[in-house]
Design an enzyme around this catalytic site. Structure first.
Site, short mmCIF file in Angstrom:
data_model
loop_
_atom_site.label_atom_id
_atom_site.label_comp_id
_atom_site.label_asym_id
_atom_site.label_seq_id
_atom_site.Cartn_x
_atom_site.Cartn_y
_atom_site.Cartn_z
N HIS A 517 57.23 2.88 62.24
CA HIS A 517 58.28 3.42 63.12
C HIS A 517 59.64 3.01 62.77
O HIS A 517 60.52 3.45 63.09
CB HIS A 517 57.97 3.10 64.55
CG HIS A 517 58.18 3.94 65.58
ND1 HIS A 517 59.26 4.93 65.55
CD2 HIS A 517 57.60 4.44 66.73
CE1 HIS A 517 59.42 5.76 66.38
NE2 HIS A 517 58.20 5.42 67.31
N ASP A 521 60.16 8.68 62.28
CA ASP A 521 60.04 9.08 63.72
C ASP A 521 58.71 9.76 64.15
O ASP A 521 58.33 10.46 63.43
CB ASP A 521 61.34 9.92 64.15
CG ASP A 521 62.54 8.96 64.03
OD1 ASP A 521 62.52 7.86 64.35
OD2 ASP A 521 63.63 9.73 63.60
#
Length: 545
Positions: A517, A521
């Site tokens: 992450h 995204d």
């Protein structure tokens, strides 16, 4: 100019090792005979060790707080005189005593030091996962002696000479540096594996007389220009010519610390060599133990208390975690600790893909492999990642950049009896379905037979993991750091769906992707999987990219 090797002397009956608690010299220092060089602590006393010769310090065996075996090289001096020079005539030199073993050659023999070889680019150490010989075994050249595992492969090491195994460097599960002595062989005189060539700077101290008038001398040892860890030195030999142990008036001790402070301190825990050896043999980390001895010293009672708490219960079996399983454990823990994972999963209709696969297998030529669904999944993934290069990448977080790659070098997680191994399908985007299936089969066979090359295990840019028909409904795979994504097709299963008012049976599969992450995204993961899904559900288009 000569070289003098000062070995850790026998400083007490029954003492086999000592902890070097303080150094009074550093590399490059010039010392005179009888100058203090180090403090050595045993179970019985702390002794000041003094220089046996005049010279310059070129090598120190260990750091303060580390333990060294009696007879191991402690300090190496460059000497100005010729007292330790190989230029002396034979009549001036004392015969070198040999390290003793049950099968040591009695005359005319020698030793051969087999060093842990360089078994891969960038490899600096290896774990010895299995020994195939014991001390005293007689071996022929090319007989297997040990298995060595690196981050990249497990290699079988074979004997370079015929001889008798006199010494092994470590136990199974321990790590050894490349270039360190792995096995020492006793070899017969005149064989191809006689003693290694004697370099110009090999040195031998002059014979001296002890108090009884008997001659003593340090062993004349073979050497070469390679660097070998001093801690691998073999049996102790005669005492240094001028060594006189001097008790320190006030033993050197560390300042007492609370148990809590010890657990967070970078200092080596204070303990006697016997306690250290016992802890090492039991696999106990001394830094995690609360000390109850004087001045914060860990004593045997502390180990007794810990072992009582950790003693196995009835019916419990404990298996030491070594080899590949230890590597997997370390890497998985590092990945979860460093990478904020998220996993996106979507359901894909693979009915058309399965129909295409079956037709292709019916039409395949002789010699072509039978197709599984995996080559089709990889083909679709290679086409999709052309538009999503951020998934075919590595995040070098320590350096602060992301590397993206034009070639899809796909690691394929493969289960073996010993654990998970990840061979690499190189430049997957350039292979057709048949070439891909052939290469996958070759890699799988190499993994199963432990014959795969180091090159086939390196260079992955992203990874795919699949349990095949055993796969569950959903997986949340762990990323292979420093990669930023890992793909996980799951089990194909039948499902009734409503289509145009009619109930139809379809073949469906959930597809997982775990992402880092920090650099990917959730929106991008969802869009990428939708593009992949479109190619799999209408598979003809995966061949038009």
């Amino acid at each position: 100019m000569g070289v003098y090797k000062f070995k850790l002397p026998d400083i007490g009956e029954g003492v086999v090792e000592a902890e070097i608690t303080a150094w009074h010299v550093k590399l490059g220092d010039r010392v005179e005979e009888d100058d203090p060089i180090a403090d050595a602590m045993t179970d019985k006393a702390t002794i000041e060790l003094t220089a046996p010769v005049d010279g310059i310090i070129t090598t120190m065996a260990c750091e303060e707080g580390e333990t060294l075996a009696v007879g191991a090289d402690l300090v190496i001096f460059d000497t100005d005189g010729d007292e330790a020079s190989v230029d002396e005539t034979p009549s001036q030199q004392a015969p070198a005593p040999q390290a003793q073993s049950a099968n040591a050659p009695t005359s005319g023999g020698g030793i051969h030091r087999f060093k842990l070889p360089d078994i891969g680019e960038g490899v600096v150490e290896a774990e010895i996962t299995a020994w195939h010989v014991n001390i005293g075994d007689k071996v022929d050249e090319d007989d297997p002696i040990a298995d060595a595992m690196t981050d990249k492969a497990t290699i079988e090491l074979t004997a370079p000479v015929a001889g008798i195994v006199a010494s092994r460097a470590c136990e199974e599960g321990e790590v050894l540096a490349v270039g360190a002595d792995l096995v020492i062989f006793n070899v017969e005189s005149g064989g191809e594996a006689a003693l290694e060539a004697v370099p110009d700077n090999l040195t031998t101290p002059e014979p001296q007389q002890d108090d009884n008038g008997a001659q003593t001398a340090d062993s004349a040892q073979t050497a070469n220009n390679e660097v070998t860890p001093l801690s691998t030195a073999i049996a102790p030999t005669g005492k240094s010519k001028s060594f006189v142990p001097k008790p320190i008036k006030k033993p050197v001790r560390r300042k007492a610390q609370s148990a809590a402070h010890q657990n967070t301190s970078h200092n080596t825990p204070l303990a006697s060599p016997a306690v250290r050896k016992r802890a090492k043999d039991a696999g106990i980390d001394l830094s995690k133990i609360s000390a109850s001895g004087a001045d914060g010293q860990i004593i045997h009672a502390d180990l007794d208390a810990l072992e009582t708490r950790l003693a196995p219960v009835d019916g419990e079996t404990r298996i030491k975690v070594i080899g590949l399983r230890r590597v997997i454990a370390t890497r998985m823990a590092e990945a979860k600790r460093h990478i904020p994972h998220f996993t996106y999963v979507d359901e894909i209709d693979v009915t058309a893909l399965e129909a295409l696969r079956k037709r292709a297998n019916e039409k395949r030529s002789e010699g072509q492999p039978k197709l599984t669904v995996l080559p089709f999944m990889i083909r679709a993934l290679a086409a999709t990642l052309q538009d999503w290069p951020q998934f075919n990448a590595k995040y070098m977080d320590a350096e602060g950049f992301v590397s993206r790659f034009s070639d899809l070098n796909l690691g394929i997680a493969t289960q073996t009896d010993n654990g998970l191994i990840v061979p690499v399908l190189k430049r997957a985007q350039t292979l057709n379905i048949w070439e891909m299936a052939t290469e996958i089969a070759r890699l799988a066979e190499g993994v199963r037979t432990n014959s795969i090359s180091t090159d086939d295990l390196t260079g992955a840019t992203t990874t795919l993991t699949s349990l095949g028909p055993l796969g569950g409904i959903v997986t949340t795979p762990v990323i292979n750091r420093p990669e930023v994504a890992i793909f996980g097709p799951n089990k194909i299963r039948p499902k009734l769906v409503l289509e145009n008012g009619e109930v139809k049976e379809k073949l469906v599969m959930n597809f997982s992707v775990s992402c880092d992450h920090r650099v990917i995204d959730g929106y991008d993961a969802a869009k990428m999987v939708q593009d992949l899904k479109a190619l799999i559900e209408d598979p003809v288009f995966m061949f038009m990219r």
